[in-house]
Design an enzyme around this catalytic site. Structure first.
Site, mmCIF file in Angstrom:
data_model
loop_
_atom_site.group_PDB
_atom_site.id
_atom_site.type_symbol
_atom_site.label_atom_id
_atom_site.label_comp_id
_atom_site.label_asym_id
_atom_site.label_seq_id
_atom_site.Cartn_x
_atom_site.Cartn_y
_atom_site.Cartn_z
ATOM 1 N N ASP A 1 0.796 -1.235 0.000
ATOM 2 C CA ASP A 1 0.000 0.000 0.000
ATOM 3 C C ASP A 1 0.830 1.288 0.000
ATOM 4 O O ASP A 1 0.272 2.376 -0.071
ATOM 5 C CB ASP A 1 -0.971 0.006 1.191
ATOM 6 N N GLU B 1 10.575 -3.823 12.701
ATOM 7 C CA GLU B 1 11.773 -3.248 12.057
ATOM 8 C C GLU B 1 12.956 -3.315 13.015
ATOM 9 O O GLU B 1 14.059 -3.732 12.654
ATOM 10 C CB GLU B 1 11.536 -1.772 11.677
HETATM 11 N N1 UDP Z 1 -0.607 -7.660 5.763
HETATM 12 C C1 UDP Z 1 -0.717 -9.045 5.787
HETATM 13 N N2 UDP Z 1 -1.639 -9.627 6.631
HETATM 14 C C2 UDP Z 1 -2.443 -8.893 7.460
HETATM 15 C C3 UDP Z 1 -2.320 -7.488 7.445
HETATM 16 C C4 UDP Z 1 -1.389 -6.902 6.591
HETATM 17 O O1 UDP Z 1 -0.024 -9.726 5.040
HETATM 18 O O2 UDP Z 1 -3.252 -9.488 8.202
HETATM 19 C C5 UDP Z 1 0.380 -7.012 4.863
HETATM 20 C C6 UDP Z 1 -0.164 -5.815 4.059
HETATM 21 O O3 UDP Z 1 -0.664 -6.223 2.797
HETATM 22 C C7 UDP Z 1 1.053 -4.900 3.957
HETATM 23 C C8 UDP Z 1 1.839 -5.208 5.225
HETATM 24 O O4 UDP Z 1 1.401 -6.494 5.684
HETATM 25 O O5 UDP Z 1 1.839 -5.192 2.813
HETATM 26 C C9 UDP Z 1 1.612 -4.172 6.339
HETATM 27 O O6 UDP Z 1 0.223 -4.075 6.608
HETATM 28 P P1 UDP Z 1 -0.542 -2.668 6.657
HETATM 29 O O7 UDP Z 1 -0.225 -1.881 5.437
HETATM 30 O O8 UDP Z 1 -1.970 -2.948 6.957
HETATM 31 O O9 UDP Z 1 0.150 -2.027 7.935
HETATM 32 P P2 UDP Z 1 0.401 -0.502 8.289
HETATM 33 O O10 UDP Z 1 0.864 0.180 7.061
HETATM 34 O O11 UDP Z 1 -0.906 0.013 8.757
HETATM 35 O O12 UDP Z 1 1.433 -0.577 9.352
HETATM 36 MN MN MN Z 2 0.576 0.035 5.098
#
Ligand code: UDP
Ligand code: MN
Length: 241
Positions: free
Chosen positions: A106, A189
Site C-alpha cells: 500500500d 523493524e
Molecule cells: N498484511 C498481511 N496480513 C495482514 C495485514 C497486513 O499480510 O493481516 C500485509 C499488508 O498487505 C502490507 C503489510 O502487511 O503489505 C503491512 O500491513 P498494513 O499496510 O496494513 O500495515 P500498516 O501500514 O498500517 O502498518
Molecule cells: Mn501500510
C-alpha cells in the site's frame, strides 16, 4: 549487469488488494533487474493476484505464508511478519547477490529509491513520508552519519524506523544466518535490524541525498466497508440498476 533487487511484498485478501498490487506492480515495471517476492498471508494463492503477476511480466515468485493461528486472534496483529520471514527464507535459499527491500503493497515509491538502494553494502536508510502525526520518519544526519532518529513513536527502540525506510544487502543477510523478523507488533523493524548485529550506526549508508529527500510514502488506502473482496464481486444485468 546491475545487482538484482529482491522486492518483498506481503499482501492479504481484502477488497483493496488488487488495486494496491496493480499500482505497485506498474511502479516496479520501471525498475530494471528486480525480482518480486509476493507473499500472501493466505493458505492458497489468490487467482486474481496470479493473473496480475503473469500479466505484469516482472520476474516473480508467488509464495504463501499464513499468519500463525496464535497471532490471528490478537487485537494488534504482527502484520506481514510471516510473509517477510518466508521471503527471507527464499532469499537465503535462492539469492547470492544484490539487495532486499520490504515494500508493503500500500505504500508509494519513487523509482529513484530503487536505483539508490541497489548498491547497498550492508544496510541503507532514508526518510519515509506521511507517517504518524510528525509526517515524516527519518534518520537524523550529522557529519554524514546517523546522530539519532526522528519518528513519531520511539517505543524504546534502537532503530525507530519504518519498514519502508531501509534495504539490506543479500551478502550481508547471508553473513547473519539467524536474522529474522519478530512477531512483535511495533517492533518488527527494530527486531529485524537488531538481528543483523553487529552493525554500527556509522556503517549504515544514507540515501536520498543524505536523508533530505522523501522518495517513499507510507500511504494507506481508505477502506470501503461496502466493497466486495476481489473475485466475489460479480456483476450482471440482474444486480445492476
Ligand atoms: N498484511 C498481511 N496480513 C495482514 C495485514 C497486513 O499480510 O493481516 C500485509 C499488508 O498487505 C502490507 C503489510 O502487511 O503489505 C503491512 O500491513 P498494513 O499496510 O496494513 O500495515 P500498516 O501500514 O498500517 O502498518
Ligand atoms: Mn501500510
Amino acid at each position: 549487469n546491475l545487482p538484482p533487487i529482491y522486492i518483498i511484498t506481503p499482501t492479504y485478501r481484502r477488497p483493496e488488494q488488487l488495486a494496491e498490487l496493480t499500482r505497485l506492480g506498474y511502479t516496479l515495471k520501471h525498475v530494471p533487474n528486480i525480482f518480486w517476492l509476493v507473499v500472501e498471508d493466505a493458505v492458497e494463492t489468490t487467482q486474481l493476484v496470479t493473473k496480475l503477476l503473469l500479466k505484469l511480466n516482472i520476474p516473480f515468485a508467488h509464495l504463501l505464508a499464513p499468519m500463525p493461528e496464535k497471532y490471528r486472534k490478537n487485537k494488534v496483529k504482527p502484520r506481514g511478519v510471516s510473509n517477510r520471514n518466508r521471503a527471507l527464507e527464499w532469499i537465503r535459499a535462492n539469492a547470492t547477490e544484490g539487495v532486499l527491500y520490504f515494500a508493503d503493497d500500500d505504500n508509494t515509491y519513487d523509482v529513484e529509491i530503487f536505483d539508490e538502494m541497489r548498491y547497498t553494502k550492508k544496510v541503507s536508510m532514508w526518510p519515509v513520508g506521511l507517517i504518524t502525526k510528525y509526517g515524516v520518519s527519518t534518520p537524523i544526519v550529522k557529519n554524514g552519519t546517523i546522530a539519532g532518529f526522528y519518528d513519531g513513536w520511539n517505543g524504546g527502540r534502537k532503530y525507530p524506523v519504518d519498514m519502508a525506510s531501509f534495504s539490506v544487502s543479500v551478502r550481508f543477510l547471508h553473513s547473519r544466518p539467524n536474522a529474522s523478523m519478530p512477531y512483535k507488533p511495533g517492533y518488527e523493524e527494530d527486531g529485524f535490524l537488531k538481528s543483523l548485529s553487529p552493525l554500527k550506526l556509522t556503517e549504515i549508508e544514507l540515501l536520498a541525498s543524505n536523508c533530505t529527500e522523501i522518495l517513499v510514502w507510507h500511504t494507506q488506502s481508505k477502506k470501503n466497508p461496502n466493497a466486495m473482496p476481489l473475485d466475489t464481486a460479480k456483476y450482471n444485468s440482474t444486480n445492476l440498476i
